[in-house]
Write an enzyme that holds these catalytic residues in place. Structure first.
Site, PDB file in Angstrom:
ATOM      1  N   VAL A   1       0.810  -1.222   0.000  1.00 50.26           N
ATOM      2  CA  VAL A   1       0.000   0.000   0.000  1.00 50.26           C
ATOM      3  C   VAL A   1       0.841   1.269   0.000  1.00 50.26           C
ATOM      4  CG1 VAL A   1      -1.994  -1.094   1.072  1.00 50.26           C
ATOM      5  CG2 VAL A   1      -0.232  -0.078   2.525  1.00 50.26           C
ATOM      6  N   GLY A   2       2.142   1.145   0.157  1.00 49.02           N
ATOM      7  CA  GLY A   2       2.988   2.331   0.151  1.00 49.02           C
ATOM      8  C   GLY A   2       4.449   1.967   0.063  1.00 49.02           C
TER       9      GLY A   2
ATOM     10  N   LYS B   1       5.205  -2.197   8.243  1.00 54.80           N
ATOM     11  CA  LYS B   1       6.206  -1.390   7.556  1.00 54.80           C
ATOM     12  C   LYS B   1       7.577  -2.027   7.701  1.00 54.80           C
ATOM     13  CE  LYS B   1       7.839   3.240   6.667  1.00 54.80           C
ATOM     14  NZ  LYS B   1       7.462   4.656   6.688  1.00 54.80           N
TER      15      LYS B   1
ATOM     16  N   GLY C   1       8.438   4.063  -0.042  1.00 57.58           N
ATOM     17  CA  GLY C   1       9.208   5.295  -0.055  1.00 57.58           C
ATOM     18  C   GLY C   1      10.640   5.032   0.333  1.00 57.58           C
ATOM     19  N   ALA C   2      11.365   6.127   0.544  1.00 54.56           N
ATOM     20  CA  ALA C   2      12.785   6.007   0.856  1.00 54.56           C
ATOM     21  C   ALA C   2      13.015   5.268   2.175  1.00 54.56           C
ATOM     22  CB  ALA C   2      13.415   7.392   0.909  1.00 54.56           C
ATOM     23  N   MET C   3      12.051   5.359   3.093  1.00 53.67           N
ATOM     24  CA  MET C   3      12.224   4.740   4.409  1.00 53.67           C
ATOM     25  C   MET C   3      11.828   3.268   4.436  1.00 53.67           C
ATOM     26  SD  MET C   3      13.518   7.096   6.205  1.00 53.67           S
ATOM     27  CE  MET C   3      13.663   8.881   6.232  1.00 53.67           C
ATOM     28  N   GLY C   4      11.066   2.820   3.458  1.00 47.81           N
ATOM     29  CA  GLY C   4      10.671   1.425   3.465  1.00 47.81           C
ATOM     30  C   GLY C   4       9.381   1.172   2.708  1.00 47.81           C
TER      31      GLY C   4
ATOM     32  N   ASP D   1      10.616  15.072  10.239  1.00 50.47           N
ATOM     33  CA  ASP D   1      10.048  15.046   8.892  1.00 50.47           C
ATOM     34  C   ASP D   1       8.561  15.400   8.924  1.00 50.47           C
ATOM     35  OD1 ASP D   1      10.248  14.813   6.155  1.00 50.47           O
ATOM     36  OD2 ASP D   1       9.952  12.642   6.126  1.00 50.47           O
TER      37      ASP D   1
ATOM     38  N   VAL E   1       5.296  -0.479   2.915  1.00 48.98           N
ATOM     39  CA  VAL E   1       4.175  -0.708   3.831  1.00 48.98           C
ATOM     40  C   VAL E   1       3.193  -1.684   3.186  1.00 48.98           C
ATOM     41  CG1 VAL E   1       2.298   0.326   5.143  1.00 48.98           C
ATOM     42  CG2 VAL E   1       4.426   1.585   4.842  1.00 48.98           C
TER      43      VAL E   1
END
Length: 519
Positions: free
Chosen positions: A21-22, A45, A24-27, A148, A29
């Site tokens: 479902v998601g 996540k 990004g740079a952090m991981g 952030d 999800v």
């Protein structure tokens, strides 16, 4: 199509992973089911970096535990329910799964009303205050800085008992500062919202979050960024946050002066000049809420504005298969076929121009924009993001500027401006139809392929925009003209050139958010 290898995977003998479902740079999800709790939906996540040694594992476990404790302390922090490390040594969090809308999506359409702004901001501040005050863990006070704060990290949900609630995401991967520990110097954050000291890589305290909050509060009230760089590089943003002053609020928004002063103070370059804690901000917010409840303040009036505007981002190429525009085209194939049978008007020159038109079809009148381009350019534009914005000028002559932008990062923007005389019956009919239907078609004609339409795209106009278009047509009908239409066109043309850089920066940010910050 290759299936995600994680689909159906059982994590920690408990969580069954479903769709991604998601990312990004952090991981990444995933939506998942908690098989022990009867299939309750949760969010898992995975962080982007493996734990390479025991020290990193200990650090992760401490951060995850503190994050879970923070979620228990504040209802306005997304709760961490569990955590662990998988077989590949990749750490993961298990969080509550929220059915809501992120603030970034809300702000694409319109600024928040004063009442809603005060409620959402208060919730955000309560979460930040809980984090900044800290969590006692193993006898030590751990104060938490988010690092952030931005609209895409705020989720707004509708609770059946409490009503609308704002929650902050990603405290679990923010840097945690122990009272007696030194802070790492690595850079984290989103350039548009970073404090000057964060850009410098200095040690941070809670006042860095307050600066980011100030940027976001300005955006919540205006949908614009208060500070814009000369370019979107790190150096451009570094200069902007250090040297550029925030844009003043437009008088037409009618934002209380006390609130304007608070937002500007939060964005002070020197942290000692900002509010020194979130409680200072909450005191102002609480005072304004009391006044707003008693006086029914409404600052979204457009009556005194010299320029009135509204905007819509209509679709994003990353979600083309699920976009509302594509569903509209599939649901109305006959309308698409009708568009493809339309020819370029005989009274228009065969050259690269754009104009608005009202198409008469068996399905009713359809607002449209006719565009003539090179054939190769048309094919490239089919995957562009469609964005529209409307500017209205009442004096010296009632005139509407209907701006459509086809944005594509690789091939650049294509501006499609249409000027509509709202004193003419033709202009009135076109705009009223557009406001009633809430969508329009963009028809593409190739300068080197004859006069028949080559392709068509659908673009929507949201309900707020439609309401403003109706108001403007009514106002224009009653307003006198004190000059010729060309005078208003020239004023609007100059205004368009002023706002183009802001629109492009917003589109670039939107493009990046969908590509990298979906998590």
């Amino acid at each position: 199509m290759n299936k995600d290898p994680n689909y159906g995977r059982i994590l920690a003998n408990r969580y069954q992973l479903a769709e991604l479902v998601g990312e990004g740079a952090m991981g990444r999800v995933y939506k998942a089911k908690d098989t022990i709790l009867g299939g309750v939906t949760v969010a898992v996540k995975f962080l982007s970096q493996a734990l390479l040694n025991n020290n990193m594992r200990d650090r992760f476990e401490r951060e995850a535990t503190i994050s879970a404790l923070l979620g228990e302390k504040s209802i306005h922090v997304v709760r961490v329910k569990d955590y662990g490390v998988d077989e590949q040594n990749i750490p993961f969090y298990v969080m509550e799964f929220l059915l809501g809308e992120d603030l970034d999506s809300v702000l694409r359409y319109q600024p928040l009303s004063l009442s809603r702004f005060l409620t959402v901001t208060r919730h955000i501040c309560l979460a930040l205050e809980s984090a900044h005050q800290g969590i006692v863990f193993n006898g030590e006070l751990c104060t938490i800085i988010h690092r952030d704060i931005k609209p895409s990290n705020i989720v707004i949900i509708q609770d059946p008992t409490l009503g609308e609630i704002a929650k902050i995401l990603d405290f679990g991967i923010a840097k945690l500062i122990l009272a007696d520990a030194s802070q790492t110097q690595s850079f984290m954050g989103t350039l548009a919202y970073c404090s000057p000291e964060q850009m410098e890589g200095k040690e941070l305290d809670h006042r860095s979050d307050i600066y980011s909050l100030g940027i976001m509060m300005y955006e919540m009230l205006t949908t614009d960024m208060p500070i814009l760089p000369q370019n979107s590089s790190f150096g451009g943003w570094y200069q902007a946050h250090h040297d550029f002053q925030p844009e003043p609020f437009e008088l037409s928004l009618k934002i209380p002066q006390e609130l304007q002063d608070l937002v500007i103070r939060c964005m002070a370059k020197a942290r000692e000049n900002r509010p020194q804690n979130v409680r200072e901000i909450l005191n102002v917010i609480d005072s304004l809420q009391q006044k707003n409840n008693s006086n029914k303040i409404n600052f979204n009036s457009f009556h005194s504005a010299k320029f009135n505007s509204d905007e819509t981002i209509s679709n994003v190429p990353f979600v083309t298969l699920n976009s509302e525009q594509d569903r509209t085209v599939e649901a109305l194939p006959s309308l698409t076929e009708i568009c493809l049978q339309i020819s370029w008007p005989d009274n228009k020159p065969l050259q690269k121009i754009v104009f608005s038109n009202l198409i008469n079809t068996p399905l009713g009148d359809i607002p449209s924009i006719f565009v003539m381009l090179d054939y190769q350019d048309i094919n490239k534009r089919m995957s562009s993001i469609r964005y529209n914005q409307f500017l209205y000028l009442n004096n010296p002559h009632p005139m509407l500027l209907w701006i459509t932008l086809l944005f594509h990062r690789e091939i650049g923007p294509r501006w499609l401006p249409c000027y509509i005389d709202l004193k003419s019956s033709k202009g009135q009919k076109l705009v009223r139809t557009l406001s009633d239907i809430g969508s329009y078609r963009i028809l593409f004609f190739a300068i080197d392929r004859g006069s028949q339409c080559q392709n068509a795209l659908a673009s929507k106009v949201n309900a707020y925009n439609c309401n403003m278009l109706k108001q403007w047509t009514n106002t224009a009908q009653l307003s006198p003209s004190t000059s010729n239409p060309q005078s208003s066109k020239e004023i609007l043309r100059r205004e368009l050139e002023k706002i183009k850089p802001k629109i492009l920066l917003k589109m670039e940010t939107n493009y990046t958010n969908f590509a990298k910050d979906m998590s």
